[in-house]
Design a protein around this motif. Structure first.
Motif, PDB file in Angstrom:
ATOM      1  N   ILE A  64     107.027  12.479 -89.809  1.00  0.00           N
ATOM      2  CA  ILE A  64     108.421  12.469 -89.358  1.00  0.00           C
ATOM      3  C   ILE A  64     109.285  12.853 -90.549  1.00  0.00           C
ATOM      4  N   ARG A  65     110.023  13.938 -90.395  1.00  0.00           N
ATOM      5  CA  ARG A  65     110.885  14.417 -91.480  1.00  0.00           C
ATOM      6  C   ARG A  65     112.338  14.070 -91.163  1.00  0.00           C
ATOM      7  N   ILE A  66     113.043  13.518 -92.140  1.00  0.00           N
ATOM      8  CA  ILE A  66     114.500  13.362 -91.995  1.00  0.00           C
ATOM      9  C   ILE A  66     115.137  14.243 -93.056  1.00  0.00           C
ATOM     10  N   LEU A  84      96.166  23.481 -87.610  1.00  0.00           N
ATOM     11  CA  LEU A  84      95.249  24.267 -88.440  1.00  0.00           C
ATOM     12  C   LEU A  84      94.619  23.403 -89.538  1.00  0.00           C
ATOM     13  N   LYS A  85      95.431  22.525 -90.123  1.00  0.00           N
ATOM     14  CA  LYS A  85      94.951  21.682 -91.233  1.00  0.00           C
ATOM     15  C   LYS A  85      93.870  20.718 -90.765  1.00  0.00           C
ATOM     16  N   THR A  86      94.124  20.058 -89.635  1.00  0.00           N
ATOM     17  CA  THR A  86      93.138  19.088 -89.133  1.00  0.00           C
ATOM     18  C   THR A  86      91.862  19.815 -88.708  1.00  0.00           C
ATOM     19  N   MET A 138     109.046  14.391 -95.621  1.00  0.00           N
ATOM     20  CA  MET A 138     110.273  14.376 -96.431  1.00  0.00           C
ATOM     21  C   MET A 138     111.304  13.422 -95.811  1.00  0.00           C
ATOM     22  N   GLY A 139     111.841  12.540 -96.627  1.00  0.00           N
ATOM     23  CA  GLY A 139     112.907  11.650 -96.155  1.00  0.00           C
ATOM     24  C   GLY A 139     112.421  10.376 -95.483  1.00  0.00           C
ATOM     25  N   THR A 140     111.118  10.240 -95.284  1.00  0.00           N
ATOM     26  CA  THR A 140     110.595   8.972 -94.744  1.00  0.00           C
ATOM     27  C   THR A 140     109.454   8.490 -95.634  1.00  0.00           C
ATOM     28  N   GLN A 203     106.983  22.350-108.719  1.00  0.00           N
ATOM     29  CA  GLN A 203     108.325  22.300-108.125  1.00  0.00           C
ATOM     30  C   GLN A 203     108.382  21.165-107.111  1.00  0.00           C
ATOM     31  N   GLY A 204     109.323  20.244-107.280  1.00  0.00           N
ATOM     32  CA  GLY A 204     109.415  19.079-106.395  1.00  0.00           C
ATOM     33  C   GLY A 204     108.756  17.893-107.068  1.00  0.00           C
ATOM     34  N   PHE A 205     109.513  16.797-107.216  1.00  0.00           N
ATOM     35  CA  PHE A 205     108.936  15.616-107.865  1.00  0.00           C
ATOM     36  C   PHE A 205     109.040  14.397-106.946  1.00  0.00           C
ATOM     37  N   GLY A 206     108.809  14.648-105.658  1.00  0.00           N
ATOM     38  CA  GLY A 206     108.779  13.545-104.689  1.00  0.00           C
ATOM     39  C   GLY A 206     107.368  13.010-104.600  1.00  0.00           C
ATOM     40  N   ALA A 279     107.744  21.237-102.954  1.00  0.00           N
ATOM     41  CA  ALA A 279     109.034  20.730-102.473  1.00  0.00           C
ATOM     42  C   ALA A 279     109.275  21.082-101.010  1.00  0.00           C
ATOM     43  N   CYS A 280     109.423  22.389-100.734  1.00  0.00           N
ATOM     44  CA  CYS A 280     109.798  22.775 -99.376  1.00  0.00           C
ATOM     45  C   CYS A 280     109.284  24.183 -99.053  1.00  0.00           C
ATOM     46  N   GLU A 281     109.605  24.658 -97.857  1.00  0.00           N
ATOM     47  CA  GLU A 281     109.116  25.950 -97.369  1.00  0.00           C
ATOM     48  C   GLU A 281     109.792  27.127 -98.079  1.00  0.00           C
ATOM     49  N   ALA A 326      95.055  22.679 -99.463  1.00  0.00           N
ATOM     50  CA  ALA A 326      95.516  22.007-100.690  1.00  0.00           C
ATOM     51  C   ALA A 326      96.230  20.685-100.425  1.00  0.00           C
ATOM     52  N   ASN A 327      97.070  20.621 -99.365  1.00  0.00           N
ATOM     53  CA  ASN A 327      97.798  19.358 -99.164  1.00  0.00           C
ATOM     54  C   ASN A 327      97.208  18.512 -98.036  1.00  0.00           C
ATOM     55  N   SER A 328      95.922  18.769 -97.743  1.00  0.00           N
ATOM     56  CA  SER A 328      95.293  18.038 -96.632  1.00  0.00           C
ATOM     57  C   SER A 328      94.918  16.597 -96.987  1.00  0.00           C
TER      58      SER A 328
HETATM   59  P1  NAD Z   1     109.728  14.039-100.815  1.00  0.00           P
HETATM   60  O1  NAD Z   1     110.946  13.905 -99.992  1.00  0.00           O
HETATM   61  O2  NAD Z   1     109.033  12.828-101.310  1.00  0.00           O
HETATM   62  O3  NAD Z   1     110.007  14.961-102.098  1.00  0.00           O
HETATM   63  C1  NAD Z   1     110.526  16.243-102.037  1.00  0.00           C
HETATM   64  C2  NAD Z   1     110.881  16.685-103.452  1.00  0.00           C
HETATM   65  O4  NAD Z   1     111.294  18.043-103.435  1.00  0.00           O
HETATM   66  C3  NAD Z   1     112.032  15.922-104.084  1.00  0.00           C
HETATM   67  O5  NAD Z   1     111.802  15.814-105.477  1.00  0.00           O
HETATM   68  C4  NAD Z   1     113.249  16.822-103.815  1.00  0.00           C
HETATM   69  O6  NAD Z   1     114.295  16.610-104.740  1.00  0.00           O
HETATM   70  C5  NAD Z   1     112.598  18.177-103.989  1.00  0.00           C
HETATM   71  N1  NAD Z   1     113.262  19.252-103.261  1.00  0.00           N
HETATM   72  C6  NAD Z   1     113.703  19.254-101.985  1.00  0.00           C
HETATM   73  N2  NAD Z   1     114.230  20.453-101.673  1.00  0.00           N
HETATM   74  C7  NAD Z   1     114.101  21.219-102.773  1.00  0.00           C
HETATM   75  C8  NAD Z   1     114.452  22.554-103.091  1.00  0.00           C
HETATM   76  N3  NAD Z   1     115.083  23.328-102.214  1.00  0.00           N
HETATM   77  N4  NAD Z   1     114.140  23.026-104.329  1.00  0.00           N
HETATM   78  C9  NAD Z   1     113.509  22.226-105.223  1.00  0.00           C
HETATM   79  N5  NAD Z   1     113.170  20.965-104.991  1.00  0.00           N
HETATM   80  C10 NAD Z   1     113.470  20.468-103.782  1.00  0.00           C
HETATM   81  O7  NAD Z   1     108.738  14.943 -99.941  1.00  0.00           O
HETATM   82  P2  NAD Z   1     107.163  15.046-100.054  1.00  0.00           P
HETATM   83  O8  NAD Z   1     106.570  14.061 -99.128  1.00  0.00           O
HETATM   84  O9  NAD Z   1     106.774  15.076-101.476  1.00  0.00           O
HETATM   85  O10 NAD Z   1     106.917  16.473 -99.383  1.00  0.00           O
HETATM   86  C11 NAD Z   1     107.052  17.681-100.114  1.00  0.00           C
HETATM   87  C12 NAD Z   1     106.366  18.797 -99.336  1.00  0.00           C
HETATM   88  O11 NAD Z   1     104.988  18.461 -99.127  1.00  0.00           O
HETATM   89  C13 NAD Z   1     106.912  19.077 -97.934  1.00  0.00           C
HETATM   90  O12 NAD Z   1     106.742  20.444 -97.654  1.00  0.00           O
HETATM   91  C14 NAD Z   1     106.001  18.254 -97.028  1.00  0.00           C
HETATM   92  O13 NAD Z   1     105.975  18.741 -95.701  1.00  0.00           O
HETATM   93  C15 NAD Z   1     104.687  18.495 -97.733  1.00  0.00           C
HETATM   94  N6  NAD Z   1     103.631  17.512 -97.447  1.00  0.00           N
HETATM   95  C16 NAD Z   1     103.842  16.181 -97.681  1.00  0.00           C
HETATM   96  C17 NAD Z   1     102.805  15.289 -97.440  1.00  0.00           C
HETATM   97  C18 NAD Z   1     102.934  13.813 -97.725  1.00  0.00           C
HETATM   98  O14 NAD Z   1     101.937  13.083 -97.565  1.00  0.00           O
HETATM   99  N7  NAD Z   1     104.087  13.334 -98.196  1.00  0.00           N
HETATM  100  C19 NAD Z   1     101.579  15.743 -96.919  1.00  0.00           C
HETATM  101  C20 NAD Z   1     101.398  17.122 -96.721  1.00  0.00           C
HETATM  102  C21 NAD Z   1     102.444  17.980 -96.997  1.00  0.00           C
END
Ligand code: NAD
Length: 400
Positions: A64-66, A84-86, A138-140, A203-206, A279-281, A326-328
């Motif tokens: 669930i993405r917010i 596709l991933k599963t 993202m967001g949850t 890129q992205g430190f979530g 981070a994102c698409e 890679a993200n499976s």
């Molecule tokens: P998150 O919300 O925890 O972190 C996202 C990070 O990306 C944050 O640091 C945010 O500041 C940064 N960010 C957002 N938009 C950006 C932009 N335009 N440019 C640069 N940085 C940006 O999200 P997450 O769970 O880490 O997910 C990141 C990606 O991985 C998404 O595409 C998500 O669909 C994918 N993903 C997540 C999981 C999971 O288990 N969380 C599993 C598979 C794929």
């Protein structure tokens, strides 16, 4: 553009009865209005989307993405990638995804709880029958998943829950673990190189980016660049990742940590061995792919590389490890959590990581064999393997 419109998938579906039609049309889409009362006088209405793509192989699985930019098209694309991933990883789930269009950075935990409660209220029967099994995106995070558990009282209705209420040790680290393992294993298999001392830009430190950094650092790689929505930092000697993670979780920002500032676009072009968009698409495009200096791109995020960028990487001999492999790690761990909820069994983080590593290694081996056999890219080979799995399931179900 749907991922199922890619030429490689179309040609794989050619002559396979009505499989192609089914794969494209098997989507079930819900467009929802969430009505949330903030207090006696204030009502907020948010658009939300739920997409179940193909459920031939099992329940629709997907986070669930917010996010303020959520759309029905994006949710559909992410659900298709889950199918596709599963399938590629052999996890018995189908593809699903939910998106709630709100700025998550402006929501406190009370508001998120109210939003999720309303969301459950609307799709309750899908959750309670086990037709859809959500997870964080993202967001949850675990708190929101705990709310779903609280509303349904069934631990197998949702994965990514906190530890202690059916959560899985290692789930929060799982996606990053899989991304890091893919980078290490990919480098070894594709370039015959060891990960030790390799420079990595993320890129992205979530959730995904930070745990990827953590595991790569433990493997001996040097994390030289990181970023979030507000920009990034470079340290050519390699960051102290443990310190960086605790700084980030305290300050919710990279600003102020030791390092040289860099833009998000600059990070993609930095002199590193491995680039990990997490981070994102659509960040690696016809405009940015030509500037990439890394020899290996590992897709931590879903869909970070456009079709045009894939062409550029192919021409330039840059290897890309696709998101569906890679993200499976996240969905692999979710499967263990779902299975444990049903059986009541317990497991350790180490066992979870081992299962992720082994699953990715097995899929990677099949992918590389097909790549060699049919002269495909890594992404093409992964897609072919996944589509073939789904077709087999649809045949077994008597759908085609
Ligand atoms: P998150 O919300 O925890 O972190 C996202 C990070 O990306 C944050 O640091 C945010 O500041 C940064 N960010 C957002 N938009 C950006 C932009 N335009 N440019 C640069 N940085 C940006 O999200 P997450 O769970 O880490 O997910 C990141 C990606 O991985 C998404 O595409 C998500 O669909 C994918 N993903 C997540 C999981 C999971 O288990 N969380 C599993 C598979 C794929």
């Amino acid at each position: 553009m749907s991922i199922f419109d890619l030429d490689i998938i179309k040609s794989e579906l050619e002559g396979k009865k009505n499989a192609g039609l089914l794969l494209l049309k098997s989507e079930e889409k819900k467009i929802i209005n969430l009505n949330i009362w903030v207090d006696n006088k204030t009502l907020i209405v948010a658009d939300a989307f739920v997409v179940y793509h193909n459920t031939a192989r099992g329940p629709a699985k997907g986070g669930i993405r917010i996010d303020k930019n959520v759309t029905l098209d994006e949710t559909t694309d992410l659900a298709e990638r889950m199918t596709l991933k599963t399938a590629l990883t052999g996890i018995p789930f189908g593809g699903g995804k939910s998106g709630i269009r709100m700025d998550s950075t402006k929501l406190d935990s009370y508001m998120k709880k109210e939003i999720i409660k309303e969301f459950v209220h609307i799709i309750r029967s899908d959750l309670e029958t086990g037709y859809y099994v959500p997870a964080p995106d993202m967001g949850t995070g675990p708190k929101e998943m705990a709310t779903i558990y609280g509303q349904t009282h069934k631990q197998e209705c949702v994965t990514g829950k906190p530890l202690g209420i059916g959560g899985l040790p290692g789930r929060k680290e799982a996606t990053g673990r899989g991304v890091a393992f893919s980078a290490m294993y990919g480098l070894r298999k594709l370039y015959k190189q060891d990960i030790k001392g390799m420079k990595v830009a993320i890129q992205g430190f979530g959730n995904v980016g930070s745990w990827t950094a953590f595991f790569l650092d433990r493997m001996g790689a040097k994390v030289v660049a990181v970023s979030d929505l507000n920009g990034g930092l470079v340290n050519n000697k390699g960051f102290d990742v443990t310190k960086l993670m605790s700084y980030y979780s305290k300050n919710n920002s990279l600003t102020g940590f030791e390092g040289e500032a860099i833009s998000n676009e600059g990070l993609l072009a930095i002199a590193a061995d491995i680039l990990i968009p997490a981070a994102c698409e659509n960040v690696l495009t016809d405009k940015t792919a030509g500037k990439v200096k890394a020899k290996l791109v590992v897709e931590g995020a879903n869909g970070p590389t456009t079709k045009e960028a894939d062409e550029i990487f192919k021409r330039r001999g840059i290897e890309v490890i696709p998101d569906i492999l890679a993200n499976s790690g996240g969905v692999i761990a979710s499967y263990i959590e779902w299975k444990s909820a049903k059986s009541g069994s317990l497991t350790s983080a180490e066992e979870v990581f081992e299962f992720i590593d082994k699953t990715i290694e097995r899929c990677f081996t099949s992918l590389l064999a097909l790549k060699k056999d049919r002269k495909l890219t890594n992404k093409e080979a992964g897609l072919v393997l996944a589509v073939d799995e789904i077709i087999t399931a649809m045949e077994n179900r008597g759908w085609i």
